[in-house]
Motif scaffolding. Sequence first.
Motif, short mmCIF file in Angstrom:
data_model
loop_
_atom_site.label_atom_id
_atom_site.label_comp_id
_atom_site.label_asym_id
_atom_site.label_seq_id
_atom_site.Cartn_x
_atom_site.Cartn_y
_atom_site.Cartn_z
N HIS A 189 -8.89 -4.57 3.60
CA HIS A 189 -9.41 -5.20 2.39
C HIS A 189 -10.54 -4.41 1.75
CE1 HIS A 189 -12.09 -6.66 5.60
NE2 HIS A 189 -13.01 -6.79 4.66
N LEU A 190 -11.07 -3.44 2.48
CA LEU A 190 -12.13 -2.58 1.95
C LEU A 190 -11.59 -1.28 1.37
CD1 LEU A 190 -14.69 -2.97 4.88
CD2 LEU A 190 -14.77 -4.11 2.65
N PHE A 234 0.85 -1.19 0.00
CA PHE A 234 0.00 0.00 0.00
C PHE A 234 0.88 1.24 0.00
CE2 PHE A 234 -3.27 -2.91 0.94
CZ PHE A 234 -4.51 -2.27 0.96
N PHE A 235 0.61 2.17 -0.90
CA PHE A 235 1.35 3.43 -0.99
C PHE A 235 0.45 4.57 -0.51
CE2 PHE A 235 3.41 0.59 -3.85
CZ PHE A 235 4.72 0.99 -3.96
N PHE A 236 1.00 5.45 0.33
CA PHE A 236 0.24 6.55 0.92
C PHE A 236 0.95 7.88 0.65
CE2 PHE A 236 -0.44 2.77 3.48
CZ PHE A 236 -1.80 2.75 3.65
N LYS A 237 0.15 8.93 0.45
CA LYS A 237 0.69 10.29 0.38
C LYS A 237 0.21 11.05 1.60
CE LYS A 237 1.28 14.35 -2.53
NZ LYS A 237 0.99 14.97 -3.84
N PRO A 291 -1.51 -11.45 4.44
CA PRO A 291 -2.92 -11.86 4.31
C PRO A 291 -3.73 -11.75 5.58
CG PRO A 291 -1.53 -13.36 3.09
CD PRO A 291 -0.61 -12.45 3.84
N TYR A 292 -3.17 -12.13 6.73
CA TYR A 292 -3.94 -12.09 7.98
C TYR A 292 -4.38 -10.66 8.28
CZ TYR A 292 -5.33 -12.72 12.84
OH TYR A 292 -6.05 -12.73 14.00
N THR A 293 -3.46 -9.71 8.20
CA THR A 293 -3.78 -8.30 8.46
C THR A 293 -4.78 -7.77 7.44
OG1 THR A 293 -1.57 -7.97 9.38
CG2 THR A 293 -2.78 -5.99 8.78
N TYR A 294 -4.60 -8.14 6.20
CA TYR A 294 -5.50 -7.70 5.13
C TYR A 294 -6.93 -8.16 5.38
CZ TYR A 294 -7.04 -6.86 0.29
OH TYR A 294 -7.70 -6.41 -0.82
N GLU A 295 -7.08 -9.40 5.83
CA GLU A 295 -8.41 -9.98 6.00
C GLU A 295 -9.06 -9.60 7.32
OE1 GLU A 295 -7.52 -14.10 5.56
OE2 GLU A 295 -6.89 -13.87 3.46
#
Length: 200
Positions: free
Chosen positions: A170-171, A120-123, A161-165
């Motif tokens: 994930h939204l 994930f890239f953030f500004k 994956p664990y953190t994503y789910e």
Amino acid sequence: MFTGIVECTTKVHQINREKNNLYITFNNPFLNNEIKINQSICHNGICLSVMNINKKTYSVIASEETLLCTNLNFLKIQDEINLERGIILHERLNGHIVQGHIDTIAKIIKIENRNGSWLFFFKSKKKLDYVVVEKGSIAINGISLTIVTCTQYIFNVSIIPYTYEKTNLHLNKIDDVVNVEFDILGKYVQKRIQHYCKKT
């Protein structure tokens, strides 16, 4: 005080504005007696105190100051948020020290699927300066994460994956705005360095 290890997620049940404050009611995912009035809970990285509780919902209030420095103004009914209750001192600190005091907001500018993980890239709205370092800790919507790379305004994190789910990541999609809390240790070091530079 929190660790950035999200316990669960919940959804926004109701939102009401009164003067400069925002009253938010969430679906209550906790069992009876697991939360109480005036208890601090981390909501998407924001430390908010419980005002009232019933079997199905609980409510908090966000002041004008909180609204100015977080993404709460973007909140909508049915939005899913991350929750973490305060740490218990005799347990392991699995993430890093998270205060629940948001430093800035950031926009998601890119999401890369890395075949089993996500980048994930953030500004950032604020200049990152020396408070953010590669392989350092950062809290995004209350999630303790490790920075992969960073520039003056852009940084990225790797998501397993664990953190994503198990969180609301994930939204999230490009252009979504998230809450950011920098590592408290880095902030103290930066302030000390700035103080020293002014003296010299």
